[in-house]
Design an enzyme around this catalytic site. Structure first.
Site, PDB file in Angstrom:
ATOM      1  N   HIS A  64      45.357  43.911  43.047  1.00  0.00           N
ATOM      2  CA  HIS A  64      44.799  42.559  42.881  1.00  0.00           C
ATOM      3  C   HIS A  64      43.671  42.351  44.160  1.00  0.00           C
ATOM      4  O   HIS A  64      44.195  42.168  45.248  1.00  0.00           O
ATOM      5  CB  HIS A  64      45.889  41.529  43.225  1.00  0.00           C
ATOM      6  CG  HIS A  64      46.998  41.291  42.036  1.00  0.00           C
ATOM      7  ND1 HIS A  64      46.622  40.624  41.068  1.00  0.00           N
ATOM      8  CD2 HIS A  64      48.073  41.973  41.785  1.00  0.00           C
ATOM      9  CE1 HIS A  64      47.480  40.591  40.222  1.00  0.00           C
ATOM     10  NE2 HIS A  64      48.353  41.409  40.475  1.00  0.00           N
TER      11      HIS A  64
ATOM     12  N   GLU B 292      42.004  39.965  44.754  1.00  0.00           N
ATOM     13  CA  GLU B 292      41.890  38.410  45.228  1.00  0.00           C
ATOM     14  C   GLU B 292      42.617  38.258  46.086  1.00  0.00           C
ATOM     15  O   GLU B 292      42.608  37.026  46.851  1.00  0.00           O
ATOM     16  CB  GLU B 292      41.842  37.362  43.953  1.00  0.00           C
ATOM     17  CG  GLU B 292      43.494  37.502  43.337  1.00  0.00           C
ATOM     18  CD  GLU B 292      43.934  38.619  42.375  1.00  0.00           C
ATOM     19  OE1 GLU B 292      44.725  38.579  41.469  1.00  0.00           O
ATOM     20  OE2 GLU B 292      43.169  39.730  42.427  1.00  0.00           O
TER      21      GLU B 292
ATOM     22  N   CYS C 130      45.026  43.846  36.573  1.00  0.00           N
ATOM     23  CA  CYS C 130      46.512  44.038  36.591  1.00  0.00           C
ATOM     24  C   CYS C 130      46.553  43.817  35.137  1.00  0.00           C
ATOM     25  O   CYS C 130      46.016  44.769  34.115  1.00  0.00           O
ATOM     26  CB  CYS C 130      47.086  42.828  37.197  1.00  0.00           C
ATOM     27  SG  CYS C 130      48.936  43.501  37.429  1.00  0.00           S
TER      28      CYS C 130
END
Length: 525
Positions: A180, A182, A85
């Site tokens: 993202h 994660e 990002c």
């Protein structure tokens, strides 16, 4: 065994709410990683000898020159780099690309189409279309986008609103992802991170509970030698794991002090003393300080003031006991990695707002003159639990719901009185017991009862009476940063309510909290 922390993966933090989540995902792979601020010193960086670097997301925009940038020398380090990002955007700008604010922002779910071949994303997809296109379901959270690639980079994926949703310079092992990986909403996120961390960075995967314990024991013995260690044992997960770890490492050199504040859960003091004292054979000095705490809290209703008083009183009681133990040289604490990250101010937000004071922040008086021992300071909470299980602690103890340091003091929304604490203790125990009976306890993240300082009319037999109100709270969350109220079955809640009203004298009404976080916090105070 080699040093587990040799050549760690580094995560440079630009202030993302997900930075710690990145680290937890990496640790889940068995890879040791550390979080540092984005402006890390070059000499410190070289001493760490990392195997690769992840640049986190962040709330800033790279379209303003004054906002955070990665150290320029990082791009000449020769190490594999992954920008996520904001991390991708600053990488693009610093290496000669362009980033602009987007008229069409992306927040939430997005469908990602892969471009050709890349080492990072090759053979990772959620589905393949009839034309052979590979798609990924990902989570986006951005208002800016890369509009021009830096020299040497290629596009590796796109979305409808972000034609450059991922980029790569394979020759220099530099990668950028606008989404993202994660977060769990990106279904293949863990595989993508594993591809970078394990396959591209060649990180060691020896970070396991067994190895963590072995290294911790060796380090404790090396540090402490034959000297004695003092630990404040609360019965919480962190101090319990520290107690078990120290006991295995140094045996009778460990002395624990357990302070009963009068604000603990039902039978908690007895359970802690039984488990660690009688069962494990650890020397425990038990102090009943209920009167001291209740006296200090008399007349106080402000939540912040209650927290400070409880913390200050705990330190006074602990200090008084510690001063009697002249042979002690070390003070052990259950500091964990999120505490270290926060106290080191790795967040890029310099002006932080104090939401709630923690009763143990600030430590114990310097007059103790003890050396500090923090054997789990490099572990996240989930790793602490895994280590606890490996050490043989009971599953129910290791996976017990969080309990605030000030205890019931911040679940009584009034002046703290013994009458209120006793009522709340019993109501809370019934709620937790029924959650276990219904096999719901481990399906929710945290559950507890709250004492409300209002009286409500009730009918008991032929008479009317005014008694207190108990509110039940249960939430589901991944990281406790956000939470949803748990939709417990109505018949279950009815059963709990009936038991509390019938079995706990002084309660006439039970309510259920259906507030999420945000806007509410999980605890009421």
């Amino acid at each position: 065994m080699n040093d587990l922390k040799k050549s760690p993966l580094l995560i440079l933090d630009f202030g993302s709410q997900y930075t710690q989540l990145i680290a937890r995902r990496v640790r889940e792979m068995g890879v040791y990683c550390e979080i540092y601020p984005y402006h890390i010193n070059h000499e410190q960086f070289k001493k760490l000898n990392p195997c690769g670097v992840i640049l986190s997301g962040g709330p800033s925009t790279v379209t303003h020159d004054a906002n955070p940038r990665a150290p320029q020398w990082l791009f000449d380090s020769g190490l594999p780099l992954l920008g996520i990002c904001y991390g991708m955007q600053t990488m693009a700008v610093q290496l000669g690309g362009q980033v602009h604010s987007s008229a069409l922002r992306e927040f939430g779910y997005a469908e990602l189409r892969l471009h050709g071949h890349s080492q990072l994303l090759n053979n990772i997809e959620d589905r393949i279309l009839a034309d052979g296109s590979a798609l990924l379901d990902v989570w986006m959270s951005h208002g800016d986008k890369v509009t021009e690639l830096p020299p040497g980079f290629k596009i590796i994926c796109e979305t409808r609103n972000a034609p450059i949703a991922g980029m790569a310079d394979e020759s220099r092992q530099m990668y950028g992802l606008q989404f993202h990986p994660e977060v769990t909403h990106t279904l293949q996120g863990l595989r993508i991170l594993q591809r970078f961390v394990v396959d591209i960075c060649k990180a060691s995967t020896d970070w396991t509970p067994e190895h963590i314990i072995d290294e911790a024991i060796n380090k404790i013995r090396e540090q402490v030698g034959t000297e004695k260690v003092l630990l404040g044992l609360s019965g919480g997960v962190d101090s319990s794991v520290v107690a078990a770890l120290l006991h295995r490492a140094i045996g009778e050199q460990l002395v624990c002090v357990f302070v009963d504040t009068g604000l603990l859960r039902l039978n908690e003091a007895e359970q802690v003393l039984s488990m660690f004292g009688r069962h494990m054979g650890i020397r425990i000095i038990a102090v009943n300080a209920e009167d001291k705490f209740l006296t200090a809290l008399k007349g106080v209703t402000c939540p912040e003031e209650k927290r400070k008083i409880i913390g200050r009183t705990f330190i006074e009681v602990f200090d008084e006991e510690a001063q009697k133990l002249t042979e002690i040289k070390w003070l052990a604490q259950g500091t964990i990695y999120p505490d270290v990250i926060e106290s080191a101010a790795t967040s890029t937000n310099d002006a932080a707002v104090v939401i709630k004071s923690h009763h143990n922040v600030g430590g114990l008086p310097d007059t103790l003159n003890l050396k500090l021992l923090e054997p789990i300071r490099e572990l996240f909470k989930d790793e602490v639990r895994q280590v606890g299980l490996e050490l043989g602690l009971p599953h129910d103890m290791v996976y017990r719901h969080p309990f605030p340091g000030p205890g019931l003091g911040v679940r009584i929304l009034a002046e703290v009185k013994k009458e209120y604490a006793d009522i709340l203790r019993k109501a809370d125990a019934i709620f937790i017991e029924e959650l276990h009976n219904a096999q719901l306890y481990h399906k929710i993240s945290q559950a507890f009862a709250v004492f409300l300082p209002v009286k409500s009319v009730g009918v008991m037999g032929d008479g009317r009476r005014y008694d207190y109100v108990i509110c039940l709270r249960a939430v589901e969350t991944v990281d406790f940063m956000t939470a949803h109220w748990s939709q417990l079955p109505w018949d279950f809640l009815g059963k709990v309510s009936n038991r509390i009203i019938n079995e706990v004298e002084g309660v006439s009404r039970v309510t259920y909290d259906i507030s999420g976080k945000p806007p509410a916090t999980i605890e009421w105070e």
